[in-house]
Design a protein around this motif. Structure first.
Motif, short mmCIF file in Angstrom:
data_model
loop_
_atom_site.label_atom_id
_atom_site.label_comp_id
_atom_site.label_asym_id
_atom_site.label_seq_id
_atom_site.Cartn_x
_atom_site.Cartn_y
_atom_site.Cartn_z
N ARG A 1 0.94 -1.13 -0.10
CA ARG A 1 -0.03 -0.17 0.27
C ARG A 1 0.95 1.15 0.03
N VAL A 2 1.86 1.15 0.73
CA VAL A 2 2.72 2.25 0.88
C VAL A 2 3.43 2.76 -0.61
N ALA A 3 3.77 1.53 -1.30
CA ALA A 3 4.47 1.92 -2.77
C ALA A 3 3.35 2.43 -3.48
N GLN A 4 2.13 2.03 -3.38
CA GLN A 4 0.94 2.13 -4.26
C GLN A 4 0.56 3.66 -4.05
N VAL A 5 0.64 4.07 -2.85
CA VAL A 5 0.52 5.67 -2.69
C VAL A 5 1.49 6.32 -3.18
N PHE A 6 2.74 6.12 -3.06
CA PHE A 6 3.94 6.80 -3.56
C PHE A 6 3.68 6.83 -4.96
N ALA A 7 3.54 5.83 -5.66
CA ALA A 7 3.21 5.61 -7.25
C ALA A 7 2.26 6.63 -7.66
N ALA A 8 1.19 6.80 -6.82
CA ALA A 8 0.03 7.54 -7.41
C ALA A 8 0.43 9.09 -7.37
N HIS A 9 1.36 9.51 -6.63
CA HIS A 9 1.83 10.75 -6.36
C HIS A 9 3.14 10.99 -7.18
N TRP A 10 3.81 9.93 -7.91
CA TRP A 10 4.76 10.18 -8.43
C TRP A 10 4.76 10.17 -9.82
N PRO A 11 5.53 10.73 -10.80
CA PRO A 11 5.80 10.93 -12.32
C PRO A 11 5.89 9.73 -12.79
N SER A 12 4.90 9.35 -13.79
CA SER A 12 4.88 7.88 -14.36
C SER A 12 5.97 7.44 -15.09
N GLY A 13 6.56 8.54 -15.79
CA GLY A 13 7.72 8.26 -16.79
C GLY A 13 9.09 8.31 -16.18
N ASP A 14 9.18 8.34 -14.62
CA ASP A 14 10.41 8.32 -14.08
C ASP A 14 11.24 6.88 -14.32
N VAL A 15 12.35 7.05 -15.09
CA VAL A 15 13.05 5.92 -15.28
C VAL A 15 13.75 5.32 -14.05
N ARG A 16 13.85 6.03 -13.02
CA ARG A 16 14.55 5.61 -11.92
C ARG A 16 13.85 4.62 -11.07
N VAL A 17 12.56 4.42 -11.46
CA VAL A 17 11.59 3.69 -10.79
C VAL A 17 11.69 2.15 -11.10
N GLN A 18 11.87 1.23 -10.42
CA GLN A 18 11.88 -0.35 -10.81
C GLN A 18 10.98 -0.94 -9.74
N ARG A 19 10.22 -2.00 -10.46
CA ARG A 19 9.01 -2.60 -9.55
C ARG A 19 9.29 -4.10 -9.70
N HIS A 20 8.69 -4.46 -8.60
CA HIS A 20 8.74 -6.05 -8.31
C HIS A 20 7.30 -6.33 -7.76
N ASP A 21 6.79 -7.67 -8.20
CA ASP A 21 5.28 -7.78 -8.06
C ASP A 21 5.00 -8.29 -6.58
N SER A 22 5.88 -8.09 -5.85
CA SER A 22 5.80 -8.67 -4.25
C SER A 22 4.82 -7.71 -3.63
N ALA A 23 4.05 -8.25 -2.71
CA ALA A 23 3.38 -7.27 -1.68
C ALA A 23 3.74 -7.17 -0.59
N SER A 24 5.13 -7.69 -0.20
CA SER A 24 5.75 -7.37 1.09
C SER A 24 6.38 -5.95 1.06
N HIS A 25 6.13 -5.20 2.23
CA HIS A 25 6.68 -3.78 2.33
C HIS A 25 8.03 -4.01 2.57
N SER A 26 8.65 -5.00 2.99
CA SER A 26 10.03 -5.30 3.45
C SER A 26 10.83 -6.21 2.68
N PHE A 27 10.13 -6.49 1.30
CA PHE A 27 10.63 -7.53 0.43
C PHE A 27 11.21 -8.66 1.10
N SER A 28 10.30 -9.30 2.15
CA SER A 28 10.61 -10.45 2.77
C SER A 28 10.41 -11.68 2.16
N ASP A 29 9.56 -11.84 1.09
CA ASP A 29 9.72 -13.27 0.49
C ASP A 29 11.05 -13.55 -0.51
N GLU A 30 11.04 -14.80 -0.50
CA GLU A 30 12.59 -15.22 -1.01
C GLU A 30 12.55 -14.60 -2.58
#
Length: 264
Positions: free
Chosen positions: A217-246
């Motif tokens: 959710r925190v990432a989703q809110v950030f993305a909603a406020h952030w320029p969509s074309g920012d090439v610095r942004v990289q995404r992973h399909d995890s739902a873990s806020h701390s990237f805890s899954d393997e």
């Protein structure tokens, strides 16, 4: 890899830190800045494991408890008051590993926000890796949710007979409902904090990577406020806020290895 604990001073308070030294001393180190009330080991020990894994690949890593958290003295002043902690940790890291030529700073959640706001004014940070930056200014306000998520939520409610009955019988807080509907119809754009983060990063001269867990959710809110074309942004399909899954941990590890690779 060698792990040792150390202490350093921040505005008269003693802070605790852990340094994972690489056996083949790399010239680029990673400073992990913890967010919120999280101790330096990280959620479920994730930062400690990540530090050991990076050190085994030649990247020295230091992580610390900011004031008022974990084993560190003082009062927790929140992410907006954490610039002195970061500055003191940087100095301690470079003193403990004097061979370092570059330091990359990594933070998740409000630690990412703090680094965005302050890195340009903190000498010694050469690059940033920002994971799921915190841009929610009032968590209890429905406006803190991404508009797309709110629209889905209210659409489902309108199709739910039980929810409609609660509305018709006056069991719904109309003020909160109206605020939520207003938030769900607003167009994406920088919130106050997101705009501050944009301004802070614009002043920072080094490389920046922004990592988002798409289901968080925190990432989703950030993305909603952030320029969509920012090439610095990289995404992973995890739902873990701390990237805890393997799989997410492996992805995060690869991004940190990329960020700490020696650049000539």
């Amino acid at each position: 890899m060698n792990r040792r604990h150390l202490h350093f001073i921040c505005e008269g308070r003693t802070l605790a830190a852990t340094l994972d030294s690489a056996s083949a001393a790399g010239s680029t180190g990673l400073l992990i800045v913890s967010g919120g009330n999280e101790i330096r080991a990280g959620a479920w020990g994730g930062q400690a494991r990540m530090a050991a894994r990076l050190a085994a690949e030649g990247v020295p890593v230091m992580r610390y408890d900011r004031r008022g958290v974990g084993e560190s003295e003082g009062d927790n002043k929140g992410f907006r008051g954490s610039a002195p902690d970061i500055a003191a940790a940087l100095q301690a890291f470079r003193a403990a590993a004097p061979h370092l030529r570059r330091v990359v700073a990594f933070g998740n959640c409000d630690a990412a926000s703090a680094l965005s706001l302050f890195a340009a004014d903190l000498p010694g940070i050469d690059a940033l890796v920002l994971a799921n930056p915190w841009t929610i200014e009032d968590e209890d306000d429905a406006a803190g949710h991404a508009p797309e998520a709110l629209r889905r939520r209210y659409w489902h409610k309108l199709r739910d007979p039980v929810a409609l009955l609660r509305l018709l019988t006056g069991k719904v807080n109309m003020g909160k409902l109206l605020r939520g509907l207003k938030a769900s119809t607003r167009k994406g754009g920088p919130s106050g904090l997101a705009a501050e983060i944009q301004a802070g990063l614009a002043r920072f001269g080094g490389p920046v990577a922004i990592l988002l867990a798409e289901g968080d959710r925190v990432a989703q809110v950030f993305a909603a406020h952030w320029p969509s074309g920012d090439v610095r942004v990289q995404r992973h399909d995890s739902a873990s806020h701390s990237f805890s899954d393997e799989d997410a941990q492996d992805w995060l590890f690869d991004r940190l290895i990329e960020a700490t690779a020696v650049r000539h």
